[in-house]
Design a protein around this motif. Structure first.
Motif, PDB file in Angstrom:
ATOM      1  N   GLU A 195      40.194  47.064  39.785  1.00  0.00           N
ATOM      2  CA  GLU A 195      40.958  46.336  40.529  1.00  0.00           C
ATOM      3  C   GLU A 195      39.563  45.791  41.206  1.00  0.00           C
ATOM      4  O   GLU A 195      39.695  44.482  42.037  1.00  0.00           O
ATOM      5  CB  GLU A 195      41.484  47.410  41.925  1.00  0.00           C
ATOM      6  CG  GLU A 195      43.000  48.102  41.238  1.00  0.00           C
ATOM      7  CD  GLU A 195      42.706  48.742  42.601  1.00  0.00           C
ATOM      8  OE1 GLU A 195      42.617  49.209  43.294  1.00  0.00           O
ATOM      9  OE2 GLU A 195      44.132  50.082  41.761  1.00  0.00           O
ATOM     10  N   GLU A 198      38.992  42.723  39.097  1.00  0.00           N
ATOM     11  CA  GLU A 198      39.920  41.479  39.688  1.00  0.00           C
ATOM     12  C   GLU A 198      40.045  40.505  40.953  1.00  0.00           C
ATOM     13  O   GLU A 198      39.787  39.490  41.594  1.00  0.00           O
ATOM     14  CB  GLU A 198      41.427  41.976  39.610  1.00  0.00           C
ATOM     15  CG  GLU A 198      42.004  42.714  38.027  1.00  0.00           C
ATOM     16  CD  GLU A 198      43.708  43.335  38.517  1.00  0.00           C
ATOM     17  OE1 GLU A 198      44.016  43.796  39.056  1.00  0.00           O
ATOM     18  OE2 GLU A 198      43.654  44.155  37.538  1.00  0.00           O
ATOM     19  N   THR A 199      39.722  41.511  42.187  1.00  0.00           N
ATOM     20  CA  THR A 199      38.886  40.554  43.355  1.00  0.00           C
ATOM     21  C   THR A 199      37.902  39.817  43.323  1.00  0.00           C
ATOM     22  O   THR A 199      38.153  39.322  43.718  1.00  0.00           O
ATOM     23  CB  THR A 199      38.670  42.361  44.601  1.00  0.00           C
ATOM     24  OG1 THR A 199      39.100  42.962  44.248  1.00  0.00           O
ATOM     25  CG2 THR A 199      38.171  41.525  45.459  1.00  0.00           C
ATOM     26  N   TYR A 200      36.878  40.191  42.351  1.00  0.00           N
ATOM     27  CA  TYR A 200      36.285  39.132  42.754  1.00  0.00           C
ATOM     28  C   TYR A 200      35.950  38.727  41.606  1.00  0.00           C
ATOM     29  O   TYR A 200      35.375  37.751  40.561  1.00  0.00           O
ATOM     30  CB  TYR A 200      34.608  40.169  42.662  1.00  0.00           C
ATOM     31  CG  TYR A 200      34.304  40.730  43.923  1.00  0.00           C
ATOM     32  CD1 TYR A 200      34.030  40.408  44.696  1.00  0.00           C
ATOM     33  CD2 TYR A 200      34.251  42.113  43.767  1.00  0.00           C
ATOM     34  CE1 TYR A 200      34.494  40.842  45.875  1.00  0.00           C
ATOM     35  CE2 TYR A 200      33.865  42.808  44.887  1.00  0.00           C
ATOM     36  CZ  TYR A 200      33.999  43.118  45.707  1.00  0.00           C
ATOM     37  OH  TYR A 200      34.068  43.337  47.160  1.00  0.00           O
TER      38      TYR A 200
END
Length: 467
Positions: A195, A198-200
């Motif tokens: 996750e 995906e965030t960055y």
């Protein structure tokens, strides 16, 4: 006399028609400074943020190219892939095959630490939380040739000790202990790691387990540098508390339960379930204690990755970070020598060639009023806020002297349109050293300003012309 009156009567309508056309056609009206504009609503703030992030997308990325060009530098490196960045602003100052996909090996543990730091920030656990190592994390159950902090049965320790064993000794057992302590299983912990990618926006980074032992974990030097930059900024305390530790001893007497005492042990038949001998290990980072200002970050090695190193050092307020991957070496001794050589080449070159300008007091909003508008004013705000400017050593006797001679020039227009759209550029802030424009920050309107009605615009324009 009659002829003169006739001429005046004929000319008067033409004069008014011409004047009205000129006055109402004027769009650039004189501005005046005011204390501040009416504060933006939350909706306006969101709209402006979306406009700026879209329009200036490269400047909002974690890593970005230098905003000026220098002659290309060739450095002699043994590794196949490398990147060097200024962590304060994300400027890339050197790269070599930085997008090659390579297993991160134990650099994976940085993501494990980030997950734990997030859990601590959310109050789910604390550094002082005491745990009993789950069986899945005992050293005797780890894959062969694993890096270990030597967890075992009949032990207890704190989360802080686990993080120390993870960062200093690169303990795979510590990585498993944290995963099972926080999530009860490896899969959910790894999902939390993915996750983060995906965030960055780390599209080439993916994990299947938390220690880095698997060759199926993958990343690139660029994406590891981007993540490491975020990690250092969000959790700077980890550098001093964990990554900067030069050694780590475990287990100590306080870590043993059920009456066990610290004692010598025979490991010739393999690792037992219960480990009672205190083992002291030096930090796997070969430049810690050797390189001035070095306080992190993480090594990694498996056969498929070669010798990896995420390395950072800080001097005179400037911090650089390098990531080297697929370093050569036929054994750990050779691999470490190449890690030291490549890491030193990059970081020392960076400090000899650049320094940070950090006086950002002039990067600020300017409050102006456009005559002819319906609102009292508009803020001209920086399109983005750099933490620093990366200054090349092109002046004086040192990079620091170059920094002292940087000039900051602010340009604000004398007139503004009476109809303004949010995000429209009006003016700029420029950083200059000799003939180099080091960076330019546009000043943009922070809101929509609708044009005043016809008669107000005409009156304002007439007043402006009469001044």
């Amino acid at each position: 006399m009659k002829r003169s009156v006739k001429y005046s009567l004929i000319a008067l309508p033409s004069f008014f028609i011409f004047s009205f056309a000129v006055l109402t056609g004027i769009r650039a009206l004189k501005i005046s400074k005011c204390d501040s504009a009416i504060p933006l609503t939350e909706k306006q703030k969101t709209e402006l943020s979306e406009i700026l992030e879209l329009r200036y997308a490269p400047r909002y990325q974690i890593l970005k190219q230098l905003p000026y060009e220098l002659s290309k530098t060739t450095l002699e490196l043994g590794c196949e892939s490398a990147i060097l960045v200024d962590t304060s602003n994300g400027n890339i100052i050197y790269e070599k095959n930085a997008d090659e996909i390579i297993p991160p090996a134990s650099m994976t543990k940085l993501f494990s630490m980030y997950v734990v730091d997030d859990a601590i920030s959310q109050g789910k656990i604390s550094y002082e939380t005491e745990i009993v190592p789950p069986k899945e994390s005992w050293a005797c159950n780890m894959p062969p040739h694993s890096s270990l902090m030597f967890l075992g049965k009949n032990q207890k320790l704190t989360v802080a000790e686990l993080l120390s064993g993870l960062s200093v000794a690169s303990g795979n057992d510590a990585a498993y202990a944290l995963a099972y302590t926080l999530y009860g299983n490896m899969d959910d912990f790894v999902s939390a790691m993915n996750e983060i990618t995906e965030t960055y926006g780390l599209r080439n980074t993916h994990f299947v387990e938390s220690s880095g032992y698997s060759e199926l974990n993958q990343t690139t030097a660029r994406e590891m540098a981007a993540f490491s930059t975020v990690y250092i900024k969000q959790h700077p305390e980890s550098l001093e508390n964990f990554h900067g530790l030069q050694s780590f001893a475990y287990p100590k007497q306080k870590n043993l339960t059920n009456g066990y005492r610290v004692a010598s042990q025979d490991f010739t038949q393999g690792l037992p379930e219960t480990i009672t001998m205190t083992i002291t290990q030096r930090n796997t980072n070969p430049l810690l204690g050797l390189m001035d200002g070095c306080d992190g970050l993480k090594t990694g090695y498996i056969d498929e990755s070669g010798y990896n190193l995420a390395l950072t050092a800080r001097r005179h307020g400037t911090r650089f970070l390098s990531v080297t991957m697929k370093g050569p070496g036929n054994n750990p001794k050779e691999g470490n020598e190449w890690r030291k050589k490549d890491g030193s080449t990059l970081i020392e070159w960076a400090f000899k060639s650049f320094a940070d300008f950090k006086d950002m007091t002039r990067v600020k909003p300017y409050f102006l009023r456009a005559k002819g508008s319906k609102e009292i004013g508009v803020n001209l705000v920086p399109a983005f806020y750099p933490e620093s400017i990366t200054v090349p050593f092109i002046y004086g006797n040192s990079p620091e002297e170059s920094v002292k001679n940087v000039k900051v020039i602010t340009e604000i227009p004398e007139t503004l349109s009476s109809e303004i759209k949010a995000g429209t550029e009006f003016g700029k802030i420029t950083f200059i050293l000799d003939d180099y424009v080091l960076d330019t920050i546009p000043l943009v309107a922070d809101r929509q300003i609708n044009r005043a009605n016809l008669f107000i615009r005409a009156a304002d324009a007439l007043i402006y012309r009469l001044k």
